[in-house]
Design a protein around this motif. Structure first.
Motif, PDB file in Angstrom:
ATOM      1  N   ASP A 247     -21.369  -8.039 -51.095  1.00  0.00           N
ATOM      2  CA  ASP A 247     -21.138  -9.469 -50.866  1.00  0.00           C
ATOM      3  C   ASP A 247     -20.103  -9.738 -49.775  1.00  0.00           C
ATOM      4  O   ASP A 247     -20.327 -10.576 -48.905  1.00  0.00           O
ATOM      5  CB  ASP A 247     -20.723 -10.143 -52.183  1.00  0.00           C
ATOM      6  N   TYR A 248     -18.979  -9.050 -49.836  1.00  0.00           N
ATOM      7  CA  TYR A 248     -17.951  -9.258 -48.813  1.00  0.00           C
ATOM      8  C   TYR A 248     -18.457  -8.813 -47.447  1.00  0.00           C
ATOM      9  O   TYR A 248     -18.268  -9.504 -46.444  1.00  0.00           O
ATOM     10  CB  TYR A 248     -16.655  -8.536 -49.198  1.00  0.00           C
ATOM     11  N   LEU A 249     -19.115  -7.662 -47.413  1.00  0.00           N
ATOM     12  CA  LEU A 249     -19.690  -7.180 -46.153  1.00  0.00           C
ATOM     13  C   LEU A 249     -20.685  -8.198 -45.596  1.00  0.00           C
ATOM     14  O   LEU A 249     -20.682  -8.492 -44.400  1.00  0.00           O
ATOM     15  CB  LEU A 249     -20.363  -5.830 -46.359  1.00  0.00           C
ATOM     16  N   HIS A 250     -21.536  -8.739 -46.451  1.00  0.00           N
ATOM     17  CA  HIS A 250     -22.508  -9.746 -46.011  1.00  0.00           C
ATOM     18  C   HIS A 250     -21.789 -10.972 -45.443  1.00  0.00           C
ATOM     19  O   HIS A 250     -22.193 -11.520 -44.413  1.00  0.00           O
ATOM     20  CB  HIS A 250     -23.429 -10.131 -47.172  1.00  0.00           C
ATOM     21  N   TYR A 251     -20.729 -11.392 -46.097  1.00  0.00           N
ATOM     22  CA  TYR A 251     -19.942 -12.535 -45.636  1.00  0.00           C
ATOM     23  C   TYR A 251     -19.347 -12.253 -44.248  1.00  0.00           C
ATOM     24  O   TYR A 251     -19.439 -13.083 -43.340  1.00  0.00           O
ATOM     25  CB  TYR A 251     -18.839 -12.838 -46.657  1.00  0.00           C
ATOM     26  N   VAL A 252     -18.768 -11.073 -44.081  1.00  0.00           N
ATOM     27  CA  VAL A 252     -18.199 -10.683 -42.792  1.00  0.00           C
ATOM     28  C   VAL A 252     -19.288 -10.634 -41.723  1.00  0.00           C
ATOM     29  O   VAL A 252     -19.089 -11.095 -40.592  1.00  0.00           O
ATOM     30  CB  VAL A 252     -17.466  -9.323 -42.900  1.00  0.00           C
ATOM     31  N   ALA A 253     -20.453 -10.090 -42.083  1.00  0.00           N
ATOM     32  CA  ALA A 253     -21.565  -9.997 -41.131  1.00  0.00           C
ATOM     33  C   ALA A 253     -22.008 -11.387 -40.673  1.00  0.00           C
ATOM     34  O   ALA A 253     -22.305 -11.588 -39.493  1.00  0.00           O
ATOM     35  CB  ALA A 253     -22.734  -9.242 -41.756  1.00  0.00           C
ATOM     36  N   GLU A 254     -22.042 -12.343 -41.607  1.00  0.00           N
ATOM     37  CA  GLU A 254     -22.395 -13.718 -41.225  1.00  0.00           C
ATOM     38  C   GLU A 254     -21.344 -14.324 -40.300  1.00  0.00           C
ATOM     39  O   GLU A 254     -21.684 -14.939 -39.293  1.00  0.00           O
ATOM     40  CB  GLU A 254     -22.547 -14.592 -42.469  1.00  0.00           C
ATOM     41  N   LEU A 255     -20.080 -14.160 -40.652  1.00  0.00           N
ATOM     42  CA  LEU A 255     -19.009 -14.702 -39.814  1.00  0.00           C
ATOM     43  C   LEU A 255     -19.038 -14.099 -38.413  1.00  0.00           C
ATOM     44  O   LEU A 255     -18.826 -14.797 -37.427  1.00  0.00           O
ATOM     45  CB  LEU A 255     -17.632 -14.437 -40.436  1.00  0.00           C
ATOM     46  N   GLY A 256     -19.293 -12.803 -38.338  1.00  0.00           N
ATOM     47  CA  GLY A 256     -19.297 -12.111 -37.058  1.00  0.00           C
ATOM     48  C   GLY A 256     -20.633 -12.149 -36.347  1.00  0.00           C
ATOM     49  O   GLY A 256     -20.774 -11.576 -35.266  1.00  0.00           O
ATOM     50  N   GLU A 257     -21.612 -12.812 -36.980  1.00  0.00           N
ATOM     51  CA  GLU A 257     -22.961 -12.916 -36.418  1.00  0.00           C
ATOM     52  C   GLU A 257     -23.514 -11.548 -36.047  1.00  0.00           C
ATOM     53  O   GLU A 257     -24.047 -11.329 -34.964  1.00  0.00           O
ATOM     54  CB  GLU A 257     -22.983 -13.876 -35.230  1.00  0.00           C
TER      55      GLU A 257
ATOM     56  N   ASP B 209      -8.219  -4.436 -40.526  1.00  0.00           N
ATOM     57  CA  ASP B 209      -8.303  -4.066 -39.112  1.00  0.00           C
ATOM     58  C   ASP B 209      -9.725  -4.259 -38.584  1.00  0.00           C
ATOM     59  O   ASP B 209      -9.915  -4.723 -37.454  1.00  0.00           O
ATOM     60  CB  ASP B 209      -7.874  -2.610 -38.893  1.00  0.00           C
ATOM     61  N   LEU B 210     -10.716  -3.907 -39.408  1.00  0.00           N
ATOM     62  CA  LEU B 210     -12.118  -4.050 -38.987  1.00  0.00           C
ATOM     63  C   LEU B 210     -12.561  -5.505 -38.897  1.00  0.00           C
ATOM     64  O   LEU B 210     -13.439  -5.829 -38.102  1.00  0.00           O
ATOM     65  CB  LEU B 210     -13.047  -3.315 -39.957  1.00  0.00           C
ATOM     66  N   THR B 211     -11.983  -6.353 -39.719  1.00  0.00           N
ATOM     67  CA  THR B 211     -12.444  -7.744 -39.797  1.00  0.00           C
ATOM     68  C   THR B 211     -11.481  -8.728 -39.132  1.00  0.00           C
ATOM     69  O   THR B 211     -11.607  -9.936 -39.324  1.00  0.00           O
ATOM     70  CB  THR B 211     -12.673  -8.160 -41.264  1.00  0.00           C
ATOM     71  N   ALA B 212     -10.550  -8.209 -38.335  1.00  0.00           N
ATOM     72  CA  ALA B 212      -9.559  -9.066 -37.676  1.00  0.00           C
ATOM     73  C   ALA B 212     -10.244 -10.175 -36.887  1.00  0.00           C
ATOM     74  O   ALA B 212     -11.240  -9.958 -36.206  1.00  0.00           O
ATOM     75  CB  ALA B 212      -8.679  -8.227 -36.749  1.00  0.00           C
ATOM     76  N   GLY B 213      -9.714 -11.370 -37.015  1.00  0.00           N
ATOM     77  CA  GLY B 213     -10.268 -12.525 -36.322  1.00  0.00           C
ATOM     78  C   GLY B 213     -11.379 -13.216 -37.087  1.00  0.00           C
ATOM     79  O   GLY B 213     -11.791 -14.313 -36.716  1.00  0.00           O
ATOM     80  N   LEU B 214     -11.869 -12.586 -38.155  1.00  0.00           N
ATOM     81  CA  LEU B 214     -12.928 -13.179 -38.963  1.00  0.00           C
ATOM     82  C   LEU B 214     -12.417 -13.577 -40.341  1.00  0.00           C
ATOM     83  O   LEU B 214     -12.519 -14.720 -40.758  1.00  0.00           O
ATOM     84  CB  LEU B 214     -14.099 -12.200 -39.130  1.00  0.00           C
ATOM     85  N   THR B 215     -11.894 -12.592 -41.034  1.00  0.00           N
ATOM     86  CA  THR B 215     -11.408 -12.805 -42.393  1.00  0.00           C
ATOM     87  C   THR B 215     -10.328 -11.773 -42.677  1.00  0.00           C
ATOM     88  O   THR B 215     -10.236 -10.751 -41.999  1.00  0.00           O
ATOM     89  CB  THR B 215     -12.562 -12.706 -43.420  1.00  0.00           C
ATOM     90  N   ARG B 216      -9.512 -12.071 -43.671  1.00  0.00           N
ATOM     91  CA  ARG B 216      -8.427 -11.157 -44.042  1.00  0.00           C
ATOM     92  C   ARG B 216      -8.318 -11.108 -45.552  1.00  0.00           C
ATOM     93  O   ARG B 216      -8.217 -12.141 -46.211  1.00  0.00           O
ATOM     94  CB  ARG B 216      -7.106 -11.622 -43.439  1.00  0.00           C
ATOM     95  N   ILE B 217      -8.345  -9.906 -46.097  1.00  0.00           N
ATOM     96  CA  ILE B 217      -8.152  -9.724 -47.538  1.00  0.00           C
ATOM     97  C   ILE B 217      -6.668  -9.885 -47.823  1.00  0.00           C
ATOM     98  O   ILE B 217      -5.834  -9.240 -47.193  1.00  0.00           O
ATOM     99  CB  ILE B 217      -8.647  -8.338 -47.985  1.00  0.00           C
ATOM    100  N   ILE B 218      -6.346 -10.759 -48.774  1.00  0.00           N
ATOM    101  CA  ILE B 218      -4.952 -10.946 -49.156  1.00  0.00           C
ATOM    102  C   ILE B 218      -4.636 -10.277 -50.485  1.00  0.00           C
ATOM    103  O   ILE B 218      -3.473 -10.036 -50.784  1.00  0.00           O
ATOM    104  CB  ILE B 218      -4.562 -12.439 -49.173  1.00  0.00           C
TER     105      ILE B 218
END
Length: 153
Positions: free
Chosen positions: A43-53, A85-94
């Protein structure tokens, strides 16, 4: 409350943040570590993939990278650093970890959450670093929602 609960909390850092000018935070509670790790990989990967197109090939490569990082860095705190580091600029896990760690941990996020918790649910004289007793964990979960909405992290 189930002492096996884990949470994944993350916020948008990209376009959504710049458009709405506030933190957009999501927090998913999961029934244990295995389910939490599977949630990150799906789910998180899918979310990141959508954000990053990302296209399907890029999404698959990102999934492989996420899985490799999980294997190499089983400790949640270290894993989060690499995933962020991989998702910088898209999302950040807090936060990625168990509920008991939120109740007892000395990480910045856990301490800030407990400070909020004790202000809302305490009697006013508690040390903000004081662990939350297990019988009060449902209130800590409730405080998390308020804490994330207030954006005090």
């Amino acid at each position: 409350m189930d002492d096996q609960l884990w949470a994944l909390c993350y916020l948008d850092e990209g376009v959504a943040l710049s458009i709405i000018s506030r933190k957009e935070t999501r927090c998913q509670w999961l029934s244990g570590e295995d389910q939490a790790r599977q949630y990150v990989l799906r789910d998180y990967l899918h979310y990141v993939a959508e954000l990053g197109e990302l296209d399907p090939e890029q999404t698959a490569a990102a999934g492989d990278r996420f899985a490799l990082l999980m294997e190499q860095y089983p400790e949640p705190e270290v894993l989060v650093e690499y995933l962020n580091d991989l998702t910088a600029g898209l999302t950040r896990i807090i936060w990625f970890g168990p509920l008991y760690a939120l109740a007892e941990d000395s990480s910045d996020f856990a301490l800030a959450l407990r400070e909020h918790y004790w202000q809302e649910y305490g009697e006013g004289d508690e040390d903000p670093a004081l662990p939350v007793p297990e019988e009060d964990w449902p209130y800590l979960v409730e405080a998390m929602d308020e804490f994330l909405l207030n954006g005090d992290y």
